[in-house]
Scaffold this motif. Structure first.
Motif: not given
Lengths: 195, 166
Positions: A17, A76, A180
């Protein structure tokens, strides 16, 4: 770089991200962490400053279930958004399989969004990647705030290649899982192509 | 471990059963010989390849990610001061200490040890294990040059959708 282990029958993929400071990258991960069943997640790690700004990265391992007998795991990561942490951002992009750019929808953050997106392209290029060839999606976060730019305008400015894009309010979870899922699907589709 | 070129210019790491077995054997031997608490073999992107000793009591996923982050940061420092690479790192704790070594520029050999052994013995045994790991990784590189079948070519859209049904 996806990691396939035939011995433990696991596929591991790395999603990053990216986005300007305070756009809500960590908030995305926190929401995912809070809403995921305990057996499907690991510990969330945040390497943050005393004022809770990301210093190096946040990390959240997720396990999505099996695909053709292989346990599918996603790692992540977030990057630190503040401009001066560029060296750290570069390191976190190493081995990335998919990128989510989290844009701050507020008018006063438009320059920061553009700057961060350019920085993403440059840092990926430094690692030998091309953003347009990577699994990639964009999230327009903070849609609940008063001074937001219309999505059409954001899209025109930040998404010229028309990758999947999502409206979000990460604090309440709106759009978080949609983003996501879209990214994870792109990564798995890429895996199928033999990448 | 195999790194293949990808359509989009990315690479992929593939570990086959034979190689994991060999790396596991090196880890088990190092665990015994060094009298360490636990051994982790982690790839530079933070994926755990093998572990030995008391690793099951540890959060190896988080540890692997942090170890890789640590090595990446140290590598960044090396680059800035025009040093090629820091091949080793040592963190001394009150109860447990950590010794990390980069092997063949690709994997990180992590040894967690306590008062049951000494840093000297750990370093000595790590040297031997490093040579063995280098040999395995060299074999792996050779193997990577032979094209392998992509078992994921058969994945359907339904397979992918099923993952997100919850």
């Amino acid at each position: 770089m996806s990691f396939i282990n035939y011995s433990s029958r696991e596929i591991n993929c790395k999603l990053v991200y990216y986005g300007p400071g305070l756009c809500g990258k960590t908030t995305n991960l926190q929401y995912i962490y809070n809403k995921t069943k305990p057996d499907a997640k690991g510990k969330m790690i945040s390497l943050a400053t005393e004022t809770e700004r990301t210093l190096f990265f946040d990390f959240l391992p997720l396990s999505l279930g099996e695909i053709r007998g292989f346990r599918t795991r996603f790692h992540l990561y977030t990057v630190p958004g503040q401009v001066f942490y560029d060296a750290s951002r570069k390191l976190i992009l190493k081995g990335v399989d998919g990128v989510c750019f989290v844009a701050d929808s507020q008018l006063e953050r438009m320059e920061a969004n553009i700057e961060s997106l350019e920085n993403l392209r440059e840092n990926l290029a430094d690692q030998g990647y091309e953003l347009d060839k990577l699994p990639y999606c964009i999230q327009y976060n903070k849609r609940d705030l008063p001074s937001v730019v219309p999505v059409e305008e954001l899209s025109e400015l930040l998404n010229p290649t028309r990758v999947p894009e999502f409206d979000a309010v990460a604090t309440t979870g709106i759009g978080v899982f949609d983003t996501l899922k879209a990214l994870a699907k792109q990564v798995l589709t890429e895996l199928r192509k033999g990448s | 471990m195999q790194e293949t070129s990808a359509l989009n210019g990315l690479t992929q790491t593939v570990m086959y059963v034979d190689e994991v077995k060999q790396i596991q054997a090196v880890s088990d031997r190092l665990h015994q010989d060094s009298r360490a608490r636990a051994i982790l073999v982690v790839d530079k992107n933070g994926q755990l390849i093998a572990s030995a000793g008391a690793a099951s009591e540890l959060d190896t996923t988080s540890l692997s990610s942090l170890v890789a982050g640590n090595v990446a940061a140290t590598g960044g420092i090396a680059k800035l001061i025009e040093e090629e690479e820091f091949t080793g790192q040592y963190h001394e704790g009150k109860g447990i200490s950590v010794h990390m070594t980069i092997v063949s520029r690709r994997v990180i050999l992590v040894v967690l040890f306590d008062k049951n052994t000494t840093h000297g013995l750990v370093r000595l045994r790590v040297k031997k294990a490093t040579v063995e790991l280098e040999r395995v990784l060299e074999e792996v590189t050779k193997k990577a040059k032979t094209p392998q079948v992509n078992v994921f070519a058969e994945i359907t859209d339904a397979d992918i959708d099923n993952l997100f049904n919850d």
